[in-house]
Design a protein around this motif. Structure first.
Motif, PDB file in Angstrom:
ATOM      1  N   ALA A 276       0.990  -1.193  -0.044  1.00  0.00           N
ATOM      2  CA  ALA A 276       0.088   0.114   0.037  1.00  0.00           C
ATOM      3  C   ALA A 276       0.786   1.391   0.111  1.00  0.00           C
ATOM      4  CB  ALA A 276      -0.723   0.049   1.199  1.00  0.00           C
ATOM      5  N   HIS A 277       1.855   1.203   0.561  1.00  0.00           N
ATOM      6  CA  HIS A 277       2.895   2.496   0.678  1.00  0.00           C
ATOM      7  C   HIS A 277       3.686   2.554  -0.616  1.00  0.00           C
ATOM      8  CE1 HIS A 277       1.993   2.388   5.111  1.00  0.00           C
ATOM      9  NE2 HIS A 277       2.318   3.754   5.050  1.00  0.00           N
ATOM     10  N   SER A 327      -4.711  19.850  -3.073  1.00  0.00           N
ATOM     11  CA  SER A 327      -5.133  18.627  -2.384  1.00  0.00           C
ATOM     12  C   SER A 327      -6.102  17.591  -2.937  1.00  0.00           C
ATOM     13  CB  SER A 327      -5.734  19.036  -0.898  1.00  0.00           C
ATOM     14  OG  SER A 327      -6.186  17.997  -0.246  1.00  0.00           O
ATOM     15  N   ASP A 328      -7.004  18.379  -3.661  1.00  0.00           N
ATOM     16  CA  ASP A 328      -8.010  17.143  -4.234  1.00  0.00           C
ATOM     17  C   ASP A 328      -7.272  16.660  -5.515  1.00  0.00           C
ATOM     18  OD1 ASP A 328     -10.093  18.188  -3.190  1.00  0.00           O
ATOM     19  OD2 ASP A 328     -10.691  19.815  -4.139  1.00  0.00           O
ATOM     20  N   LYS A 329      -6.182  17.390  -6.278  1.00  0.00           N
ATOM     21  CA  LYS A 329      -5.318  16.534  -7.013  1.00  0.00           C
ATOM     22  C   LYS A 329      -4.765  15.248  -6.730  1.00  0.00           C
ATOM     23  CE  LYS A 329      -4.145  16.535 -11.326  1.00  0.00           C
ATOM     24  NZ  LYS A 329      -5.127  16.368 -12.660  1.00  0.00           N
ATOM     25  N   LEU A 330      -4.057  15.427  -5.485  1.00  0.00           N
ATOM     26  CA  LEU A 330      -3.509  14.760  -4.808  1.00  0.00           C
ATOM     27  C   LEU A 330      -4.038  13.314  -4.579  1.00  0.00           C
ATOM     28  CD1 LEU A 330      -0.834  13.277  -3.359  1.00  0.00           C
ATOM     29  CD2 LEU A 330      -1.566  14.499  -1.287  1.00  0.00           C
ATOM     30  N   GLU A 331      -5.536  13.532  -4.136  1.00  0.00           N
ATOM     31  CA  GLU A 331      -6.441  12.552  -3.920  1.00  0.00           C
ATOM     32  C   GLU A 331      -6.646  11.956  -5.211  1.00  0.00           C
ATOM     33  OE1 GLU A 331     -10.990  11.794  -1.969  1.00  0.00           O
ATOM     34  OE2 GLU A 331     -10.239  13.812  -1.880  1.00  0.00           O
ATOM     35  N   GLY A 332      -6.788  12.560  -6.260  1.00  0.00           N
ATOM     36  CA  GLY A 332      -7.001  12.007  -7.412  1.00  0.00           C
ATOM     37  C   GLY A 332      -5.954  10.999  -8.023  1.00  0.00           C
ATOM     38  N   PHE A 340      -7.806   1.355  -3.571  1.00  0.00           N
ATOM     39  CA  PHE A 340      -7.973   2.707  -2.884  1.00  0.00           C
ATOM     40  C   PHE A 340      -9.652   2.627  -2.405  1.00  0.00           C
ATOM     41  CE2 PHE A 340      -9.676   7.023  -3.246  1.00  0.00           C
ATOM     42  CZ  PHE A 340      -8.833   7.635  -2.260  1.00  0.00           C
ATOM     43  N   ARG A 341      -9.634   3.139  -1.186  1.00  0.00           N
ATOM     44  CA  ARG A 341     -10.918   3.338  -0.520  1.00  0.00           C
ATOM     45  C   ARG A 341     -11.464   4.800   0.202  1.00  0.00           C
ATOM     46  NH1 ARG A 341     -11.451  -0.402  -3.283  1.00  0.00           N
ATOM     47  NH2 ARG A 341     -12.446  -2.301  -2.958  1.00  0.00           N
ATOM     48  N   GLY A 342     -10.428   5.502   0.046  1.00  0.00           N
ATOM     49  CA  GLY A 342     -10.597   6.891   0.520  1.00  0.00           C
ATOM     50  C   GLY A 342      -9.159   7.635   1.216  1.00  0.00           C
ATOM     51  N   LEU A 343      -9.337   8.661   1.548  1.00  0.00           N
ATOM     52  CA  LEU A 343      -8.570   9.231   2.514  1.00  0.00           C
ATOM     53  C   LEU A 343      -8.500   8.463   3.917  1.00  0.00           C
ATOM     54  CD1 LEU A 343      -8.547  13.053   1.465  1.00  0.00           C
ATOM     55  CD2 LEU A 343      -7.183  11.255   0.555  1.00  0.00           C
ATOM     56  N   SER A 344      -7.275   8.821   4.475  1.00  0.00           N
ATOM     57  CA  SER A 344      -7.277   8.165   5.968  1.00  0.00           C
ATOM     58  C   SER A 344      -7.397   9.214   6.893  1.00  0.00           C
ATOM     59  CB  SER A 344      -5.951   7.463   6.244  1.00  0.00           C
ATOM     60  OG  SER A 344      -4.996   8.295   5.890  1.00  0.00           O
ATOM     61  N   PHE A 345      -7.320  10.569   6.411  1.00  0.00           N
ATOM     62  CA  PHE A 345      -7.641  11.710   7.410  1.00  0.00           C
ATOM     63  C   PHE A 345      -7.473  13.000   6.439  1.00  0.00           C
ATOM     64  CE2 PHE A 345      -2.978  11.296   7.147  1.00  0.00           C
ATOM     65  CZ  PHE A 345      -2.721  12.574   6.852  1.00  0.00           C
ATOM     66  N   SER A 380      -0.458  13.848   4.522  1.00  0.00           N
ATOM     67  CA  SER A 380      -1.887  13.101   3.728  1.00  0.00           C
ATOM     68  C   SER A 380      -1.738  11.779   3.854  1.00  0.00           C
ATOM     69  CB  SER A 380      -1.947  13.735   2.388  1.00  0.00           C
ATOM     70  OG  SER A 380      -0.640  13.206   1.622  1.00  0.00           O
ATOM     71  N   GLY A 381      -2.848  11.001   3.761  1.00  0.00           N
ATOM     72  CA  GLY A 381      -2.638   9.504   3.875  1.00  0.00           C
ATOM     73  C   GLY A 381      -3.977   8.957   2.947  1.00  0.00           C
ATOM     74  N   ALA A 382      -4.028   7.596   3.068  1.00  0.00           N
ATOM     75  CA  ALA A 382      -5.207   7.156   2.198  1.00  0.00           C
ATOM     76  C   ALA A 382      -5.309   5.643   2.874  1.00  0.00           C
ATOM     77  CB  ALA A 382      -4.687   6.782   0.824  1.00  0.00           C
ATOM     78  N   GLN A 383      -6.742   5.351   2.777  1.00  0.00           N
ATOM     79  CA  GLN A 383      -6.987   3.850   3.108  1.00  0.00           C
ATOM     80  C   GLN A 383      -7.086   3.100   1.712  1.00  0.00           C
ATOM     81  OE1 GLN A 383      -7.487   2.806   5.854  1.00  0.00           O
ATOM     82  NE2 GLN A 383      -8.076   4.651   7.317  1.00  0.00           N
ATOM     83  N   TYR A 384      -6.392   2.016   1.772  1.00  0.00           N
ATOM     84  CA  TYR A 384      -6.401   0.858   0.789  1.00  0.00           C
ATOM     85  C   TYR A 384      -6.880  -0.572   1.673  1.00  0.00           C
ATOM     86  CZ  TYR A 384      -3.185   4.443  -1.504  1.00  0.00           C
ATOM     87  OH  TYR A 384      -2.916   5.609  -2.191  1.00  0.00           O
ATOM     88  N   LEU A 385      -7.220  -1.255   0.916  1.00  0.00           N
ATOM     89  CA  LEU A 385      -7.909  -2.495   1.454  1.00  0.00           C
ATOM     90  C   LEU A 385      -6.633  -3.366   2.084  1.00  0.00           C
ATOM     91  CD1 LEU A 385     -10.158  -4.125  -1.260  1.00  0.00           C
ATOM     92  CD2 LEU A 385     -10.694  -3.163   0.952  1.00  0.00           C
TER      93      LEU A 385
END
Length: 582
Positions: A276-277, A327-332, A340-345, A380-385
C-alpha cells in the motif's frame, strides 16, 4: 447559535433534577477520534471544531470536590434541539477477507478468551470501533476517513455478540459472522445486555450453562471459587452509559487486550502495508511532478530543482492553485491506485504561515493560494484494502532562505536519527523521542507534538497503544517487533512557515554485533517511499553517514516506484533522487 443555546438551557431547567451545566463532548459513544456528521454535537452547539478530550470519571472526581454531582441524562438533550440533525446512515457492513486480515475471527477470539481467563474475567465489552472491526474482520464506512462500523461487541468465555443496526448486515455477512460464532443483535440492545452480563444472565439468556459468578467451560468446577467473575472494560473507550450498568466492584478497568493485539501486525498485514505504501508513494511522486509543472507554468516558479525568485506572471482566475485544489489533485492520483478506498484523514495542505499551524485544515472558501516563494507542507494519507498510509513532505518551488534550509535540514537529521536507531527490547517510545529532537535542540528549536504514532491495517490512521512522544503515556507500552510507527519530527515558525517530514516505519529485529544482557535489539524498516527535496537541504550540515543514508533511500525510491512511472515522471524521479555529496 443563540436560539440553540436558549432551547438547550430550557431543557436543562426542566430536567429532573434541574441541570446547572451540560457537558457536550466531542467524541461519539465509542470515544472515536473522527465521528460521523450526526455525532458532531459539540460543533453543533458551539461552532467549535478544534481538538479536546476528557473522561466522565475525571469529571466526577473534580465535581465532587466542589460538592457537585455528575448526572446521567436518559436522553441526549443536544439531539432534542438539533432539528436538522443528519440522519443515521445505513452503510453496509463488509467482510475483511483473510487475504488482507491474515488471521481468522476464530483465532482472534481464542486468543482473547485466553487473555480473559488470565485476568479472571468472564467477559469484555468492546467499545472502540476499530477494535470491533479488527476482532470480527469487518469494515464499513460509518465514519469519515476510518473504515469502521458503528457497533459494539461483547465477548464472554462462551459467546460473542455484535451490536449493530441490522439493516447494515447482508445475508452473506450475517452467515459468515454466525459461522464464526457471533450473534448479531441490534445496536441499542448493548445497554440492556451489559446489565445482563453484570448480573451473569447474558449467557443464560442465550442458553449457555454458566456458573454463579461467571461462565465456566468445565461444569464440574466449583462455581464460586473457580469461575471468572470480572467484566473487562477499557476506561479510555467505554462510554459512561455502559459503565453505569456494571457493578463497579466486578469491573476490570484496564486497557483493552485488543489494542496491543491489533498493533502487532501479522505477516499478511505487513505485506499489505508495504504494498500500500509503494502505491501511495507513487501517487505522491506523480502529484509532485504535476505540481512542479503547474507552479512553473502558472506562477513562473523556478521549480522543484532550481533556486530562484518566482517571476510574477498574469494568470486567469480559473488557473490559480489553492491549498484545496491541489489537495484534491493529490487525492485523484491516489484514487487511481489499486485497492483505494478513500483518505485516511483530512489532508493538511498548507502554504507559508498556514504550514506553521500543526493541525491546519484548509477550507475551499478561505484557503490560501499557492505561493512560489513560500514553503508548501502536505501531510496526507489514504485507506487501501491492504493498508493505511500517512506521509508528510515539505517542498519549496522558489528560493528558500538559509534559515528555512537550516531548519529543514535539522528536521531531516532528526528524522534520519530516529529511523536509524537500534535499541534493546523493552524500550518505550518515550525513551527514543529525544533522538528526533536533538538536531533541533542544537539550534534552540523544538516542536510541540509527538514524534510517532501507530498505523492501522486498513483501519485508523492513528493507532495505539504505543507511540513515540515526550508525553508520559509513551512510557506505558514498549515498542515491539511488527508494530508500525511514524517518524515525523517538525519545526513551526509562527506567521512564517512550517516543516515536517514523515515516514511510516515497521519495527523489526535489530542486526547488532553484540547482544548485551541477552535482551535482543530492535531497529526500524522504512516502508514510505517519496524523495526529500535536495534544494531544501544544507548538505554542509549533514554528516557523511547521513548523506549516504539519503542517497541509499533515494536509490530505493527510484527502484521501487519505477513500475508506476511514465517516461516524464521517471525522468523527474531520477533527477529528484540523484546522488548528492557535501
Amino acid at each position: 447559535m443563540a436560539d440553540i443555546l436558549a432551547a438547550l438551557r430550557s431543557l436543562m431547567a426542566s430536567h429532573s433534577p434541574p441541570l446547572d451545566a451540560l457537558v457536550v463532548p466531542s467524541e461519539d459513544y465509542h470515544q472515536s477520534e473522527y465521528v460521523s456528521a450526526r455525532d458532531k454535537r459539540r460543533e453543533f452547539v458551539s461552532g467549535f471544531t478544534g481538538s479536546a478530550v476528557d473522561t466522565a470519571q475525571r469529571w466526577e472526581r473534580a465535581f465532587a470536590k466542589k460538592q457537585q454531582k455528575l448526572v446521567q441524562t436518559s436522553t441526549n438533550l443536544v439531539d432534542e434541539v438539533w432539528k436538522n440533525r443528519p440522519p443515521a446512515e445505513t452503510n453496509p457492513v463488509n467482510l475483511h477477507p483473510l487475504e488482507f486480515a491474515g488471521r481468522s475471527v476464530a483465532e482472534k477470539l481464542k486468543d482473547l478468551r485466553l487473555k480473559l481467563k488470565n485476568e479472571n474475567a468472564c467477559g469484555i465489552i468492546i467499545t472502540a470501533l476499530d477494535e470491533v472491526a479488527w476482532l470480527y474482520n469487518i469494515r464499513g464506512s460509518d465514519v469519515s476517513y476510518c473504515p469502521v462500523v458503528h457497533a459494539f461487541a461483547i465477548v464472554t468465555l462462551s459467546s460473542a455478540f455484535l451490536y449493530v443496526d441490522k439493516r447494515k448486515v447482508s445475508t452473506k455477512v450475517s452467515s459468515s459472522l454466525k459461522e464464526s460464532g457471533i450473534e448479531i443483535r441490534e445496536y441499542g440492545v448493548v445497554s440492556s445486555d451489559a446489565a445482563l452480563l453484570a448480573s451473569n444472565q447474558l449467557d443464560q439468556d442465550k442458553g449457555v450453562n454458566a456458573g454463579v459468578n461467571g461462565v465456566c467451560e468445565d461444569k464440574t468446577v466449583e462455581a464460586e471459587e473457580n469461575c471468572n467473575d470480572l467484566i473487562w472494560v477499557d476506561p479510555g473507550s467505554c462510554c459512561y452509559a455502559l459503565f453505569s450498568k456494571l457493578d463497579a466492584d466486578k469491573v476490570l478497568l484496564q486497557q483493552s487486550p485488543l489494542a496491543l493485539a491489533k498493533a502487532l501486525k501479522n505477516s499478511v498485514e505487513l505485506h499489505g502495508l508495504r504494498n500500500a505504501h509503494i502505491r501511495d508513494g507513487a501517487a505522491v511522486v506523480q502529484f509532485l511532478v504535476w505540481l512542479d509543472k503547474k507552479m512553473q507554468e502558472i506562477y513562473g516558479a523556478s521549480g522543484y530543482f532550481l533556486e530562484g525568485e518566482g517571476a510574477s506572471k498574469k494568470r486567469l482566475e480559473t488557473e490559480k492553485l489553492t491549498e484545496v485544489t491541489v489537495s484534491d489533485k493529490l487525492e485523484g492520483f491516489r484514487a487511481s491506485k489499486e485497492h483505494f478506498r478513500g483518505l485516511s484523514f483530512p489532508t493538511i495542505s498548507s502554504v507559508g504561515p498556514n504550514a506553521a499551524i500543526i493541525h491546519y485544515s484548509p477550507q475551499a472558501d478561505t484557503c490560501a493560494e499557492l505561493d512560489p516563494n513560500s514553503i508548501y507542507l502536505f501531510d496526507s494519507g489514504a485507506q487501501y484494502l491492504d493498508g493505511t498510509t500517512d506521509i508528510t513532505r515539505t517542498v519549496h518551488f522558489g528560493k528558500p532562505s538559509a534559515h528555512e534550509k537550516a531548519c529543514y535540514t535539522a528536521v531531516l537529521k532528526g528524522h534520519i536519527a530516529l529511523g536509524n536507531a537500534r535499541f534493546p527490547n523493552g524500550t518505550n517510545g518515550h525513551a527514543i523521542d529525544i533522538l528526533a529532537r536533538v538536531p533541533l535542540w542544537r539550534y534552540g528549536l523544538d516542536y510541540r507534538h509527538g514524534t510517532g504514532h501507530g498505523i492501522g491495517s486498513y483501519l485508523n490512521v492513528h493507532e495505539g497503544p504505543h507511540l513515540i512522544s515526550f508525553r508520559p503515556q509513551a512510557r506505558n507500552v514498549p515498542l515491539q517487533v511488527s508494530m508500525t510507527v511514524t517518524d515525523e519530527p517538525g519545526y513551526y515558525e509562527d506567521g512564517s512557515f512550517g516543516i515536517r517530514l514523515e515516514n511510516v516505519l515497521v519495527i523489526k529485529e535489530g542486526d547488532t554485533e553484540f547482544n548485551f544482557g541477552d535482551k535482543g535489539y530492535l531497529s526500524f524498516e522504512h516502508i514510505t517511499w517519496a524523495p526529500y527535496q535536495i534544494k531544501l537541504i544544507d548538505l554542509s550540515i549533514l554528516t557523511p553517514e547521513e548523506i549516504e543514508w539519503v542517497n541509499t533511500y533515494h536509490s530505493k525510491c527510484r527502484e521501487i516506484l519505477a513500475p508506476y512511472m511514465d517516461k516524464n515522471q521517471m525522468e523527474w524521479l531520477k533527477k529528484a533522487t540523484e546522488p548528492v555529496s557535501a
